[in-house]
Design an enzyme around this catalytic site. Sequence first.
Site, PDB file in Angstrom:
ATOM      1  CE  LYS A  71      -3.968  -1.972   2.526  1.00 13.24           C
ATOM      2  NZ  LYS A  71      -4.688  -1.858   3.843  1.00 13.24           N
TER       3      LYS A  71
ATOM      4  CE1 TYR B  51      -9.442  -2.499   0.959  1.00 11.43           C
ATOM      5  CE2 TYR B  51      -8.780  -0.564  -0.296  1.00 11.43           C
ATOM      6  CZ  TYR B  51      -8.459  -1.639   0.516  1.00 11.43           C
ATOM      7  OH  TYR B  51      -7.144  -1.847   0.888  1.00 11.43           O
TER       8      TYR B  51
ATOM      9  CG  ASN C  42      -3.210  -2.383   7.239  1.00 10.71           C
ATOM     10  OD1 ASN C  42      -3.132  -2.014   6.073  1.00 10.71           O
ATOM     11  ND2 ASN C  42      -4.290  -2.982   7.726  1.00 10.71           N
TER      12      ASN C  42
ATOM     13  CG  HIS D 137      -5.300  -6.070  -0.099  1.00  4.83           C
ATOM     14  ND1 HIS D 137      -6.472  -6.110   0.620  1.00  4.83           N
ATOM     15  CD2 HIS D 137      -5.491  -6.873  -1.183  1.00  4.83           C
ATOM     16  CE1 HIS D 137      -7.336  -6.901  -0.009  1.00  4.83           C
ATOM     17  NE2 HIS D 137      -6.766  -7.374  -1.110  1.00  4.83           N
TER      18      HIS D 137
ATOM     19  CD  GLU E 149      -9.215  -8.624  -3.229  1.00  5.60           C
ATOM     20  OE1 GLU E 149      -8.035  -9.029  -3.068  1.00  5.60           O
ATOM     21  OE2 GLU E 149      -9.998  -8.416  -2.291  1.00  5.60           O
TER      22      GLU E 149
HETATM   23  P1  IDP Z   1      -7.404  -6.758   5.958  1.00  2.00           P
HETATM   24  O1  IDP Z   1      -6.658  -5.778   5.062  1.00  2.00           O
HETATM   25  O2  IDP Z   1      -6.587  -7.147   7.154  1.00  2.00           O
HETATM   26  O3  IDP Z   1      -7.989  -7.929   5.210  1.00  2.00           O
HETATM   27  P2  IDP Z   1     -10.078  -5.572   6.000  1.00  2.00           P
HETATM   28  O4  IDP Z   1     -11.064  -5.833   7.096  1.00  2.00           O
HETATM   29  O5  IDP Z   1     -10.333  -6.193   4.660  1.00  2.00           O
HETATM   30  O6  IDP Z   1      -8.634  -5.933   6.554  1.00  2.00           O
HETATM   31  O7  IDP Z   1     -10.009  -3.991   5.827  1.00  2.00           O
HETATM   32  C1  IDP Z   1      -9.422  -3.387   4.708  1.00  2.00           C
HETATM   33  C2  IDP Z   1      -8.538  -2.253   5.172  1.00  2.00           C
HETATM   34  O8  IDP Z   1      -9.337  -1.228   5.771  1.00  2.00           O
HETATM   35  C3  IDP Z   1      -7.539  -2.622   6.267  1.00  2.00           C
HETATM   36  O9  IDP Z   1      -6.361  -3.232   5.766  1.00  2.00           O
HETATM   37  C4  IDP Z   1      -7.266  -1.278   6.893  1.00  2.00           C
HETATM   38  O10 IDP Z   1      -6.373  -0.496   6.083  1.00  2.00           O
HETATM   39  C5  IDP Z   1      -8.641  -0.649   6.869  1.00  2.00           C
HETATM   40  N1  IDP Z   1      -9.408  -0.954   8.091  1.00  2.00           N
HETATM   41  C6  IDP Z   1     -10.111  -2.070   8.362  1.00  2.00           C
HETATM   42  N2  IDP Z   1     -10.718  -2.019   9.553  1.00  2.00           N
HETATM   43  C7  IDP Z   1     -10.409  -0.811  10.056  1.00  2.00           C
HETATM   44  C8  IDP Z   1     -10.763  -0.130  11.286  1.00  2.00           C
HETATM   45  O11 IDP Z   1     -11.495  -0.651  12.152  1.00  2.00           O
HETATM   46  N3  IDP Z   1     -10.243   1.115  11.455  1.00  2.00           N
HETATM   47  C9  IDP Z   1      -9.450   1.701  10.535  1.00  2.00           C
HETATM   48  N4  IDP Z   1      -9.094   1.116   9.372  1.00  2.00           N
HETATM   49  C10 IDP Z   1      -9.564  -0.124   9.130  1.00  2.00           C
END
Ligand code: IDP
Length: 138
Positions: A11, A51, A118, A121, A132
Amino acid sequence: MSTEETLVLVKPDGVARGLTGSILARIEAKGYALVDIRLVEPDRDRLEKHYAEHAGKAFYEPLLEFMMSGPSVAIRLAGNRVIEGFRSLAGATDPTTAAPGTIRGDFGRDWGLAVQQNLVHGSDSPESAARELGIWFG
Ligand code: IDP
């Protein structure tokens, strides 16, 4: 044998912090194969598709803004059980609680923002991977 493919993204925070090489090194050390790799600056339309499951959530708009803040590295990655395996390498979504030894646990930082920056992805199922990969490499 259950060779499969997944979509991995480094990312914008990972690219901007110069962590692409370190992340690729972990992927390659694990033995997964790079099938295709490209630098992408996604537009909103592509990110809304990617998303779609998060539309309407509090972090959705900040997530799209973050993902448009700079280029990402998109990787078509192959290997046995690579979908599960890459998510294991990546670690939990929240970098504060992601286990040490994972990409997010070792390099991720909680910036106190509305969206978790983070670093990576990884697709979460074969169906997500197919969808995707079509969005990023179609
Ligand atoms: P993942 O990337 O670990 O699979 P997902 O639930 O698919 O997580 O969420 C997509 C992205 O959205 C996450 O990687 C993160 O960047 C963001 N995200 C998800 N949940 C939260 C949250 O509760 N607070 C802030 N950002 C979040």
